[in-house]
Write an enzyme that holds these catalytic residues in place. Structure first.
Site, PDB file in Angstrom:
ATOM      1  N   ASN A   1       0.850  -1.194   0.000  1.00 40.62           N
ATOM      2  CA  ASN A   1       0.000   0.000   0.000  1.00 40.62           C
ATOM      3  C   ASN A   1       0.878   1.233   0.000  1.00 40.62           C
ATOM      4  OD1 ASN A   1       0.446   0.902   2.852  1.00 40.62           O
ATOM      5  ND2 ASN A   1      -0.415  -1.123   3.262  1.00 40.62           N
TER       6      ASN A   1
ATOM      7  N   ASP B   1      -4.802  -5.671   5.094  1.00 39.84           N
ATOM      8  CA  ASP B   1      -5.896  -6.459   5.670  1.00 39.84           C
ATOM      9  C   ASP B   1      -5.923  -7.885   5.132  1.00 39.84           C
ATOM     10  OD1 ASP B   1      -6.864  -4.477   7.345  1.00 39.84           O
ATOM     11  OD2 ASP B   1      -8.000  -3.536   5.721  1.00 39.84           O
TER      12      ASP B   1
ATOM     13  N   LYS C   1       7.959 -18.025  -9.636  1.00 41.03           N
ATOM     14  CA  LYS C   1       7.334 -16.870 -10.285  1.00 41.03           C
ATOM     15  C   LYS C   1       6.159 -17.337 -11.150  1.00 41.03           C
ATOM     16  CE  LYS C   1       8.295 -13.092 -13.408  1.00 41.03           C
ATOM     17  NZ  LYS C   1       9.166 -12.606 -14.460  1.00 41.03           N
TER      18      LYS C   1
ATOM     19  N   PRO D   1      -4.261 -11.030  10.509  1.00 37.64           N
ATOM     20  CA  PRO D   1      -4.665 -10.706  11.886  1.00 37.64           C
ATOM     21  C   PRO D   1      -4.737  -9.187  12.064  1.00 37.64           C
ATOM     22  CG  PRO D   1      -2.368 -11.443  11.802  1.00 37.64           C
ATOM     23  CD  PRO D   1      -2.943 -11.663  10.438  1.00 37.64           C
ATOM     24  N   ASP D   2      -5.682  -8.716  12.880  1.00 43.31           N
ATOM     25  CA  ASP D   2      -5.722  -7.289  13.228  1.00 43.31           C
ATOM     26  C   ASP D   2      -4.861  -7.134  14.482  1.00 43.31           C
ATOM     27  OD1 ASP D   2      -6.383  -4.741  14.345  1.00 43.31           O
ATOM     28  OD2 ASP D   2      -8.122  -4.686  13.019  1.00 43.31           O
ATOM     29  N   ILE D   3      -3.660  -6.628  14.277  1.00 40.25           N
ATOM     30  CA  ILE D   3      -2.657  -6.589  15.360  1.00 40.25           C
ATOM     31  C   ILE D   3      -3.147  -5.719  16.516  1.00 40.25           C
ATOM     32  CG2 ILE D   3      -0.252  -6.046  15.915  1.00 40.25           C
ATOM     33  CD1 ILE D   3       0.280  -6.239  12.829  1.00 40.25           C
TER      34      ILE D   3
ATOM     35  N   PHE E   1      -4.536   4.536  14.350  1.00 38.05           N
ATOM     36  CA  PHE E   1      -4.740   5.493  13.263  1.00 38.05           C
ATOM     37  C   PHE E   1      -5.921   5.029  12.427  1.00 38.05           C
ATOM     38  CE2 PHE E   1      -1.565   8.834  12.758  1.00 38.05           C
ATOM     39  CZ  PHE E   1      -0.767   8.555  13.850  1.00 38.05           C
TER      40      PHE E   1
ATOM     41  N   LYS F   1     -14.015   2.697  15.205  1.00 37.74           N
ATOM     42  CA  LYS F   1     -12.767   1.928  15.394  1.00 37.74           C
ATOM     43  C   LYS F   1     -12.231   2.079  16.814  1.00 37.74           C
ATOM     44  CE  LYS F   1     -11.494   1.752  10.717  1.00 37.74           C
ATOM     45  NZ  LYS F   1     -10.824   2.351   9.593  1.00 37.74           N
TER      46      LYS F   1
ATOM     47  N   LYS G   1     -11.947  -1.433  18.668  1.00 36.80           N
ATOM     48  CA  LYS G   1     -10.605  -1.976  18.921  1.00 36.80           C
ATOM     49  C   LYS G   1     -10.145  -1.710  20.355  1.00 36.80           C
ATOM     50  CE  LYS G   1      -9.223  -1.766  14.074  1.00 36.80           C
ATOM     51  NZ  LYS G   1      -8.128  -2.090  13.163  1.00 36.80           N
TER      52      LYS G   1
HETATM   53  O1  C5P Z   1      -9.377  -1.056  10.690  1.00 38.54           O
HETATM   54  P1  C5P Z   1      -8.330  -0.141  10.180  1.00 38.54           P
HETATM   55  O2  C5P Z   1      -7.295  -0.851   9.318  1.00 38.54           O
HETATM   56  O3  C5P Z   1      -8.786   1.103   9.526  1.00 38.54           O
HETATM   57  O4  C5P Z   1      -7.605   0.340  11.526  1.00 38.54           O
HETATM   58  C1  C5P Z   1      -6.494   1.086  11.495  1.00 38.54           C
HETATM   59  C2  C5P Z   1      -5.677   0.880  12.751  1.00 38.54           C
HETATM   60  O5  C5P Z   1      -5.550  -0.517  13.055  1.00 38.54           O
HETATM   61  C3  C5P Z   1      -4.259   1.370  12.562  1.00 38.54           C
HETATM   62  O6  C5P Z   1      -3.795   1.863  13.806  1.00 38.54           O
HETATM   63  C4  C5P Z   1      -3.509   0.123  12.137  1.00 38.54           C
HETATM   64  O7  C5P Z   1      -2.129   0.204  12.482  1.00 38.54           O
HETATM   65  C5  C5P Z   1      -4.220  -0.993  12.887  1.00 38.54           C
HETATM   66  N1  C5P Z   1      -4.306  -2.269  12.166  1.00 38.54           N
HETATM   67  C6  C5P Z   1      -3.671  -3.408  12.656  1.00 38.54           C
HETATM   68  N2  C5P Z   1      -3.767  -4.601  12.003  1.00 38.54           N
HETATM   69  C7  C5P Z   1      -4.506  -4.719  10.884  1.00 38.54           C
HETATM   70  C8  C5P Z   1      -5.176  -3.581  10.369  1.00 38.54           C
HETATM   71  C9  C5P Z   1      -5.051  -2.376  11.033  1.00 38.54           C
HETATM   72  O8  C5P Z   1      -3.006  -3.313  13.687  1.00 38.54           O
HETATM   73  N3  C5P Z   1      -4.589  -5.882  10.275  1.00 38.54           N
END
Ligand code: C5P
Length: 405
Positions: A212, A281, A291, A307-309, A325, A339, A343
């Site tokens: 990205n 994501d 390749k 995973p959403d860290i 953020f 969010k 979160k």
């Molecule tokens: O849900 P969204 O991606 O918009 O949320 C953004 C926040 O969540 C940011 O602080 C980003 O660093 C964190 N994040 C994360 N892991 C993910 C997606 C987003 O820690 N897979």
């Protein structure tokens, strides 16, 4: 506006040669408005761009530029000037003056005063972007930083030479904010701050990936500001081309899963986690070991969720103070508040992407939201915003966790 940390400060402003020297005139005015006493030393080349008379009128003090000025040396000699100063700020600092300061030269009045003074030294570089990125300038700046010299900016943008890049003098008010922050209290002293920054790359095959547009600049600016605020700082960085800020411990990662591992390892020894990374994501379900070849037909790529860290850290107990953020293209406040709650965050910094803000830009504007509060931070250089954000983070820490240790 008077600044509590600059009121009464005796600031020696060194102006070196460069087109940005004209901005130093406004800087003198602003420093005096902040309550500082200002004396100006021009280098000989600065005096070709601006006149001593301008600075004399604005500072209300005689301006000096030569070591060999007999009348001045009889009254306030260079040693007295060096003793008088309790701050030395060189703005603009040309590549030449940085080189001379780095090597301890004393071949004109400004460099002699710097060597003869025990006052803290700050430099605000301004030059053509090629000169700024030249290995010689980089090495000189590193030498100065290692010696404790504060480096303010430079900012990015259009340059007098007609090119665009990093090398613009910070605006006078931003320089004053930097100086005030450097002299002011250190609101994160004793705290351990973990910052994630940059994008993640998810491999499709050995040569292709999904990434990205995050440049990592915001997160790196936060890490740098946290050091300036007295914190011990660990930075987990995705793939970015940015130098490590001085005093920061850095761990480089590539994918979201690598970032998760690095963050989870660091979280138990962190008091604050600022998640500025643009974590991907999704990732390809099965990256190819070889390749992928063109087949002549269209191809579908199966993606699985990463995973959403941040959300995972939000479920830990105990957990650090969490700052997330939210980059949004629409309904900024609504999505960001959602969010914040979903979160389990203590604060979220929301920014609108597009309109030359956010990704890949040197500037940004942020809307800070926390349970029961909001604050708008107007468009500014990311380094200036990082300080304002961390002021708020430090306040949240005190409100929710009590006094800093
Ligand atoms: O849900 P969204 O991606 O918009 O949320 C953004 C926040 O969540 C940011 O602080 C980003 O660093 C964190 N994040 C994360 N892991 C993910 C997606 C987003 O820690 N897979």
């Amino acid at each position: 506006m008077t600044s509590p940390v600059l009121a009464g400060a005796r600031v020696l402003l060194g102006v070196s040669g460069g087109i940005a020297a004209y901005k130093a005139a406004d800087l003198v005015r602003r420093l005096r408005e902040a309550g500082a006493e200002v004396r100006v030393v021009l280098t000989e080349s600065a005096a070709r761009f601006v006149t001593a008379l301008t600075f004399q009128a604005l500072s209300g003090q005689p301006v000096r530029s030569s070591l060999w000025d007999e009348a001045a040396e009889a009254a306030m000699g260079h040693i007295e000037l060096a003793r008088w100063a309790d701050e030395i700020l060189v703005a603009p600092a040309s590549a030449d003056v940085l080189a001379r300061l780095a090597h301890g030269q004393a071949n004109d009045l400004l460099t002699t005063v710097v060597l003869a003074s025990t006052a803290p030294l700050s430099v605000a570089p301004a030059m053509n972007h090629q000169m700024w990125t030249h290995a010689a300038t980089r090495a000189n700046v590193e030498t100065l930083r290692a010696r404790g010299v504060r480096v303010f900016g430079p900012a990015s943008g259009a340059q007098a030479c007609g090119e665009t890049g990093e090398g613009r003098l910070l605006e006078p008010l931003d320089l004053i904010a930097e100086l005030a922050a450097a002299r002011g209290p250190r609101p994160l002293a004793g705290l351990r701050v973990l910052v994630s920054a940059g994008p993640t790359f998810e491999d499709i095959d050995p040569v292709r990936f999904i990434g990205n547009r995050s440049s990592g600049r915001m997160g790196f600016a936060i890490a740098e500001a946290a050091v300036a605020f007295g914190a011990e700082v660990e930075l987990v960085a995705g793939p970015v081309a940015l130098p490590t800020p001085t005093g920061v411990r850095r761990r480089d990662v590539r994918s979201a899963r690598e970032m998760r591992e690095a963050v989870l390892t660091a979280v138990p020894s962190s008091d604050i986690f600022v998640s500025a990374a643009a974590v991907g994501d999704y990732r390809p379900a099965e990256p190819s070991a070889l390749k992928l070849k063109k087949t002549g037909a269209s191809r579908a790529l199966e993606l699985v969720q990463n995973p959403d860290i941040l959300a995972e850290v939000g479920r830990l107990a105990p957990r650090p103070l969490l700052v997330g953020f939210a980059a949004e293209t629409d309904d900024l406040e609504l999505h960001a508040r959602d969010k914040l709650e979903r979160k389990g965050l203590d604060l979220i910094a929301a920014n609108r992407v597009g309109e030359n803000l956010g990704f890949e830009c040197a500037e940004n504007a942020l809307l800070l939201l926390w349970p029961g509060g909001r604050e708008e931070l107007a468009q500014a250089d990311k380094r200036v915003l990082a300080r304002a954000l961390l002021q708020r983070v430090a306040a949240r820490y005190r409100e929710t966790r009590g006094a800093t240790p």
